[in-house]
Motif scaffolding. Structure first.
Motif, mmCIF file in Angstrom:
data_model
loop_
_atom_site.group_PDB
_atom_site.id
_atom_site.type_symbol
_atom_site.label_atom_id
_atom_site.label_comp_id
_atom_site.label_asym_id
_atom_site.label_seq_id
_atom_site.Cartn_x
_atom_site.Cartn_y
_atom_site.Cartn_z
ATOM 1 N N SER A 1 0.816 -1.205 0.000
ATOM 2 C CA SER A 1 0.000 0.000 0.000
ATOM 3 C C SER A 1 0.854 1.261 0.000
ATOM 4 C CB SER A 1 -0.914 0.027 1.228
ATOM 5 O OG SER A 1 -1.540 1.286 1.385
ATOM 6 N N ASP A 2 0.837 1.982 -1.092
ATOM 7 C CA ASP A 2 1.339 3.351 -1.152
ATOM 8 C C ASP A 2 2.662 3.582 -0.417
ATOM 9 O OD1 ASP A 2 1.171 6.023 -1.820
ATOM 10 O OD2 ASP A 2 0.142 6.566 0.032
ATOM 11 N N PRO A 3 3.677 2.735 -0.657
ATOM 12 C CA PRO A 3 4.957 2.982 0.027
ATOM 13 C C PRO A 3 5.780 4.022 -0.721
ATOM 14 C CG PRO A 3 5.150 1.052 -1.342
ATOM 15 C CD PRO A 3 3.753 1.595 -1.554
ATOM 16 N N SER A 4 6.929 4.378 -0.166
ATOM 17 C CA SER A 4 7.803 5.299 -0.887
ATOM 18 C C SER A 4 8.336 4.569 -2.128
ATOM 19 C CB SER A 4 8.967 5.730 0.007
ATOM 20 O OG SER A 4 9.802 4.639 0.297
ATOM 21 N N PRO A 5 8.558 5.297 -3.221
ATOM 22 C CA PRO A 5 9.007 4.661 -4.474
ATOM 23 C C PRO A 5 10.257 3.804 -4.301
ATOM 24 C CG PRO A 5 8.383 6.937 -4.883
ATOM 25 C CD PRO A 5 8.360 6.746 -3.385
ATOM 26 N N SER A 6 11.235 4.301 -3.551
ATOM 27 C CA SER A 6 12.485 3.554 -3.390
ATOM 28 C C SER A 6 12.243 2.242 -2.640
ATOM 29 C CB SER A 6 13.513 4.401 -2.642
ATOM 30 O OG SER A 6 12.985 4.872 -1.419
ATOM 31 N N TYR A 7 11.331 2.268 -1.654
ATOM 32 C CA TYR A 7 11.037 1.058 -0.884
ATOM 33 C C TYR A 7 10.415 -0.004 -1.783
ATOM 34 C CZ TYR A 7 9.021 -2.020 2.686
ATOM 35 O OH TYR A 7 8.666 -3.115 3.439
ATOM 36 N N VAL A 8 9.442 0.397 -2.597
ATOM 37 C CA VAL A 8 8.749 -0.587 -3.426
ATOM 38 C C VAL A 8 9.661 -1.147 -4.516
ATOM 39 C CG1 VAL A 8 7.736 0.952 -5.177
ATOM 40 C CG2 VAL A 8 6.525 -1.106 -4.497
ATOM 41 N N ASP B 1 12.911 -1.785 -4.184
ATOM 42 C CA ASP B 1 13.699 -2.830 -3.523
ATOM 43 C C ASP B 1 12.829 -4.040 -3.169
ATOM 44 O OD1 ASP B 1 16.077 -1.517 -3.690
ATOM 45 O OD2 ASP B 1 16.063 -0.746 -1.643
ATOM 46 N N LEU B 2 11.597 -3.776 -2.762
ATOM 47 C CA LEU B 2 10.659 -4.846 -2.416
ATOM 48 C C LEU B 2 10.410 -5.736 -3.629
ATOM 49 C CD1 LEU B 2 8.953 -5.434 0.206
ATOM 50 C CD2 LEU B 2 7.056 -4.279 -0.944
ATOM 51 N N GLN B 3 10.098 -5.117 -4.752
ATOM 52 C CA GLN B 3 9.833 -5.867 -5.980
ATOM 53 C C GLN B 3 11.084 -6.588 -6.463
ATOM 54 O OE1 GLN B 3 8.019 -3.464 -9.019
ATOM 55 N NE2 GLN B 3 6.314 -2.836 -7.719
ATOM 56 N N LYS B 4 12.223 -5.906 -6.362
ATOM 57 C CA LYS B 4 13.479 -6.494 -6.821
ATOM 58 C C LYS B 4 13.773 -7.808 -6.092
ATOM 59 C CE LYS B 4 16.824 -3.569 -7.301
ATOM 60 N NZ LYS B 4 17.949 -2.656 -6.941
ATOM 61 N N GLY B 5 13.636 -7.780 -4.753
ATOM 62 C CA GLY B 5 13.904 -8.980 -3.969
ATOM 63 C C GLY B 5 12.901 -10.088 -4.223
ATOM 64 N N ILE C 1 16.047 -4.345 2.516
ATOM 65 C CA ILE C 1 14.662 -4.498 2.050
ATOM 66 C C ILE C 1 14.536 -5.638 1.037
ATOM 67 C CG2 ILE C 1 12.747 -3.346 0.872
ATOM 68 C CD1 ILE C 1 13.991 -0.673 1.878
ATOM 69 N N ALA C 2 15.410 -5.641 0.038
ATOM 70 C CA ALA C 2 15.341 -6.687 -0.993
ATOM 71 C C ALA C 2 15.575 -8.065 -0.389
ATOM 72 C CB ALA C 2 16.364 -6.401 -2.093
#
Length: 338
Positions: free
Chosen positions: A69-76, A78-82, A296-297
């Protein structure tokens, strides 16, 4: 007559919904006493499983859903990358499901997701990972999931988290060691587990060093540049101006840089600034931002791995895995100058 579902069975048996799900799915390592309670409750309630829905999920789609839900762009990023890296490694695809938990139709969207769910499981990112209404929907519909950074750790479902509390405690202690006592703090999104843990770490470090907590030095942000700017302006225009600002993420710390420049405050000579996350933007700020690096990743990779172990009946050595953070000391902090 009220419909009997998995939640009803859990209530009668006096166990968690996850325990009922494990018995229904014939998972290994179920406590015999709990299994007996569940089986008795199944007879008592007359519960009948939705075999059509279970059958659909039994035929693996080899696709997982990442819910955030609506995280900061940099967080998402790294999240998607991992998550994508681990899915690719194990032959799975990843379905991205972004949403905004503040919207009025949020639960309706999640209910619709559950109703038409055909993937093998869900990786749930914060702050949704702490929302009981959402987690109960997954439990009641027997949808496997794993959580990233939940505030309440204890669970029979797998989860991963970062030691936000310890990292914020250590960073605040470091700032105090530089002679700063008026430490401004910009909180993250309200209700977010990381926000709560980071703020508590800050407060406890002050208490440990016998520095009185001052509510006027705290502002409620929202993990975004815009909220960080509003908070920084309030702090730096107050009569009790801090000598350092600890922002709960790097985006809000970048906003502090903007306000400081507008007010002609030199960093770090007139104001020290620290952030959290060590996102790529820290490389473009000058002076370079002192911050906290969290993996994060790596957390996302582990969350996917644990979810697939759960789905494929492989045991997870630990249901909850914690990752350490690292203080990254750069040029945006200096000793206190009156």
């Amino acid at each position: 007559m009220e419909k009997v579902n998995i939640k009803s069975v859990a209530s009668v048996a006096g166990v968690s919904i996850a325990s009922v799900s494990r018995v229904l799915n014939k998972k290994e390592n179920v406590n015999p006493a709990i299994k007996a309670k569940v089986e008795e409750a199944l007879k008592t309630t007359g519960y009948r499983r939705n075999l059509q829905a279970s059958g659909l999920r039994a035929k693996h789609s080899y696709t997982l859903t990442l819910l955030y839900s609506d995280p900061s762009p940099s967080y998402v990023v790294d999240l998607q990358k991992g998550a994508l890296a681990e899915c690719d490694k194990q032959g799975y695809s990843l379905n991205i499901f972004p949403c905004n938990h503040r919207n009025d139709d949020f639960l309706e969207r999640i209910t619709d997701l559950v109703k038409h769910f055909k993937n093998d499981g869900v990786v749930v990112a914060p702050p949704i990972s702490d929302m009981a209404e959402v987690i109960n929907l997954f439990e009641e519909n027997d949808i496997p999931y794993t959580r990233i950074s939940p505030y309440i750790i204890e669970s029979e479902r797998p989860s991963v988290f970062c030691n936000d509390y310890g990292a914020a405690f250590d960073m605040t202690t470091y700032l105090l060691s530089l002679g700063h006592e008026r430490i401004g703090f910009i909180k993250g999104t309200d209700g977010h587990s990381a926000s709560k843990n980071r703020f508590q770490g800050y407060k406890d470090a002050l208490f440990t060093q016998r520095i009185e907590f001052d509510e006027s030095l705290v502002e409620q942000g929202g993990f975004s540049f815009d909220t960080g700017e509003v908070c920084a302006r309030r702090l730096l225009k107050s009569d009790n101006k801090p000598s350092v600002i600890f922002a709960s993420n790097d985006e809000m710390a970048a906003a502090v840089y903007k306000v400081a420049a507008q007010l002609k405050l030199d960093i770090p000579n007139n104001l020290s600034v620290v952030g959290f996350d060590d996102t790529p933007m820290t490389k473009f700020l000058w002076p370079a931002l002192t911050t906290i690096r969290q993996p994060i990743a790596t957390q996302a990779k582990q969350a996917v791995n644990m979810l697939l172990n759960y789905i494929n009946d492989k045991s997870n050595e630990d249901l909850q895995i914690s990752f350490d953070c690292e203080l990254v000391l750069r040029e945006s902090t200096s000793i206190y100058r009156p």
